[in-house]
Design a protein around this motif. Structure first.
Motif, mmCIF file in Angstrom:
data_model
loop_
_atom_site.group_PDB
_atom_site.id
_atom_site.type_symbol
_atom_site.label_atom_id
_atom_site.label_comp_id
_atom_site.label_asym_id
_atom_site.label_seq_id
_atom_site.Cartn_x
_atom_site.Cartn_y
_atom_site.Cartn_z
ATOM 1 N N THR A 235 0.872 -1.180 0.000
ATOM 2 C CA THR A 235 0.000 0.000 0.000
ATOM 3 C C THR A 235 0.909 1.229 0.000
ATOM 4 N N MET A 236 0.329 2.363 -0.387
ATOM 5 C CA MET A 236 1.109 3.612 -0.418
ATOM 6 C C MET A 236 1.713 3.906 0.950
ATOM 7 N N LEU A 237 0.892 3.722 2.006
ATOM 8 C CA LEU A 237 1.366 4.051 3.360
ATOM 9 C C LEU A 237 2.627 3.251 3.687
ATOM 10 N N ASN A 238 2.584 1.944 3.440
ATOM 11 C CA ASN A 238 3.739 1.098 3.757
ATOM 12 C C ASN A 238 4.939 1.407 2.847
ATOM 13 N N ALA A 239 4.650 1.570 1.556
ATOM 14 C CA ALA A 239 5.750 1.834 0.611
ATOM 15 C C ALA A 239 6.454 3.139 0.986
ATOM 16 N N LYS B 153 2.843 10.149 10.767
ATOM 17 C CA LYS B 153 2.701 11.433 10.040
ATOM 18 C C LYS B 153 2.125 11.188 8.641
ATOM 19 N N LEU B 154 2.600 10.103 8.022
ATOM 20 C CA LEU B 154 2.081 9.767 6.686
ATOM 21 C C LEU B 154 0.595 9.452 6.771
ATOM 22 N N TYR B 155 0.229 8.667 7.808
ATOM 23 C CA TYR B 155 -1.179 8.286 8.001
ATOM 24 C C TYR B 155 -2.036 9.548 8.151
ATOM 25 N N GLN B 156 -1.522 10.492 8.922
ATOM 26 C CA GLN B 156 -2.249 11.747 9.156
ATOM 27 C C GLN B 156 -2.434 12.518 7.837
ATOM 28 N N ALA B 157 -1.371 12.522 7.016
ATOM 29 C CA ALA B 157 -1.451 13.231 5.722
ATOM 30 C C ALA B 157 -2.541 12.618 4.833
ATOM 31 N N PHE B 158 -2.564 11.279 4.767
ATOM 32 C CA PHE B 158 -3.600 10.599 3.973
ATOM 33 C C PHE B 158 -4.990 10.953 4.511
ATOM 34 N N LYS B 159 -5.136 10.909 5.843
ATOM 35 C CA LYS B 159 -6.426 11.156 6.490
ATOM 36 C C LYS B 159 -6.892 12.589 6.211
ATOM 37 N N ASN B 160 -5.988 13.540 6.370
ATOM 38 C CA ASN B 160 -6.344 14.951 6.138
ATOM 39 C C ASN B 160 -6.855 15.184 4.717
ATOM 40 N N LEU B 161 -6.277 14.421 3.768
ATOM 41 C CA LEU B 161 -6.658 14.624 2.358
ATOM 42 C C LEU B 161 -7.852 13.746 1.947
ATOM 43 N N GLY B 162 -8.245 12.837 2.823
ATOM 44 C CA GLY B 162 -9.350 11.926 2.481
ATOM 45 C C GLY B 162 -8.930 10.907 1.426
ATOM 46 N N ILE B 163 -7.605 10.595 1.363
ATOM 47 C CA ILE B 163 -7.122 9.568 0.426
ATOM 48 C C ILE B 163 -6.934 8.275 1.219
ATOM 49 N N ASP B 164 -7.543 7.201 0.749
ATOM 50 C CA ASP B 164 -7.426 5.901 1.419
ATOM 51 C C ASP B 164 -5.952 5.469 1.418
ATOM 52 N N GLU B 165 -5.372 5.278 2.593
ATOM 53 C CA GLU B 165 -3.933 4.969 2.685
ATOM 54 C C GLU B 165 -3.601 3.577 2.173
ATOM 55 N N LYS B 166 -4.671 2.772 1.918
ATOM 56 C CA LYS B 166 -4.415 1.411 1.409
ATOM 57 C C LYS B 166 -4.287 1.394 -0.118
ATOM 58 N N ARG B 167 -4.551 2.546 -0.738
ATOM 59 C CA ARG B 167 -4.418 2.573 -2.214
ATOM 60 C C ARG B 167 -2.968 2.349 -2.615
ATOM 61 N N ARG B 168 -2.804 1.889 -3.871
ATOM 62 C CA ARG B 168 -1.444 1.689 -4.392
ATOM 63 C C ARG B 168 -1.076 2.852 -5.316
#
Ligand code: SAM
Length: 288
Positions: free
Chosen positions: A236-240, A251-266
């Motif tokens: 996933t993007m978060l892990n990569a 911090k990455l998780y927070q960035a995804f959350k703030n933008l409403g982008i699912d962190e599991k996307r590739r």
């Protein structure tokens, strides 16, 4: 003028100059008038244009460029082709060859000294062993090219022009899209070259954007996020991104959350606009 797309003429030159094709230098010379025409037509060259050619070989494309351009400067690494090239281009006063490795040349200086007052275009049947580094070097040079028309392997062409959500989409598609509008002009079979390469080729046109497609606050981070996203395609993007060391995972998780982008996307599902927003948000959060 010798008709260099003729296999017979090419064979005569090979014999006359005791020339042997170098596989390691990607020497597959064009012997197809239609393919040649598709490069020159896509380049849309006129006398106001200065054309930088990479890898002229015996000069098949060079002749066609010289007929239409104000000036042509060709950079060729192999000194053994230079006498053949000079003979084949002898009737053109608007031609100059530089015997160097295009990856080592001072391109900025070349453009300034050779093409002052011209619109600068690039045209080339590229050596395939070094296609991507040459394209990235041209794009990242910051030089004011109007267009870049190149023959490359079909698979590379498909990656250069790929849209998000497709299997070919990757870091190079995003880099190209940032700087240019990319289109495949035509596909060219191995039989259009001597000797024939193992793969099908394609002519690609990159029309440089006046303004970049997106405006990341931190360009270096934007490209690092892209590189990180495709460094482990199956993750996933978060892990990569976290494995790549872009920022701590929370911090990455927070960035995804703030933008409403699912962190599991590739990575391959994100648009260039989303990559830009993500890198801006990571920068903002990391600075806190
Ligand atoms: N333009 C010619 C044609 O279309 O028939 C030849 C194209 S051939 C695919 C690639 C050419 O690039 C060869 O002449 C090769 O010697 C040259 N070349 C390879 N590596 C190069 C480099 N690093 N810098 C400049 N030229 C290079």
């Amino acid at each position: 003028m010798r008709k260099l797309t003729s296999p017979k003429v090419l064979k005569e030159l090979l014999k006359e100059y005791e020339f042997r094709f170098s596989k390691s230098l990607g020497q597959n010379f064009l012997i197809d008038d239609d393919a040649l025409l598709s490069i020159t037509q896509a380049s849309d060259i006129c006398k106001d244009d200065g054309v930088l050619e990479i890898g002229p070989g015996f000069g098949t494309l060079t002749q066609a460029l010289c007929e239409n351009a104000g000036k042509v400067v060709s950079v060729e690494i192999d000194k053994t082709v230079i006498p053949v090239l000079n003979e084949n281009l002898s009737e053109f006063s608007n031609f100059k060859v530089i015997n160097e490795d295009v990856m080592k040349i001072d391109l900025k200086n070349l453009i300034e000294t050779e093409f002052s007052g011209y619109n600068v275009k690039v045209a080339a049947n590229l050596p395939y062993y070094i296609t991507t580094p040459i394209i990235m070097m041209l794009l990242e040079s910051g030089l004011d090219f109007e267009s870049i028309v190149i023959m490359v392997q079909k698979e590379v062409a498909e990656r250069l022009c790929a849209k998000e959500g497709t299997k070919d989409f990757g870091a190079i598609s995003l880099s190209v899209d940032y700087y240019a509008k990319a289109e495949i002009i035509t596909h060219v079979p191995p039989t259009s070259f001597m000797p024939p390469p193992k793969v099908t080729s394609s002519v690609v046109k990159l029309t440089m954007r006046k303004d970049k497609k997106v405006n990341p606050k931190n360009e270096k981070l934007f490209f690092a996020v892209i590189k990180g996203a495709f460094s482990q395609r199956r993750k996933t993007m978060l892990n990569a991104l976290s494995n790549f060391g872009i920022a701590p995972k929370d911090k990455l998780y927070q960035a995804f959350k703030n933008l409403g982008i699912d962190e599991k996307r590739r990575g391959e599902t994100l648009s260039i606009e989303e990559f830009c927003a993500l890198s801006d948000e990571i920068e903002k959060i990391s600075l806190k």
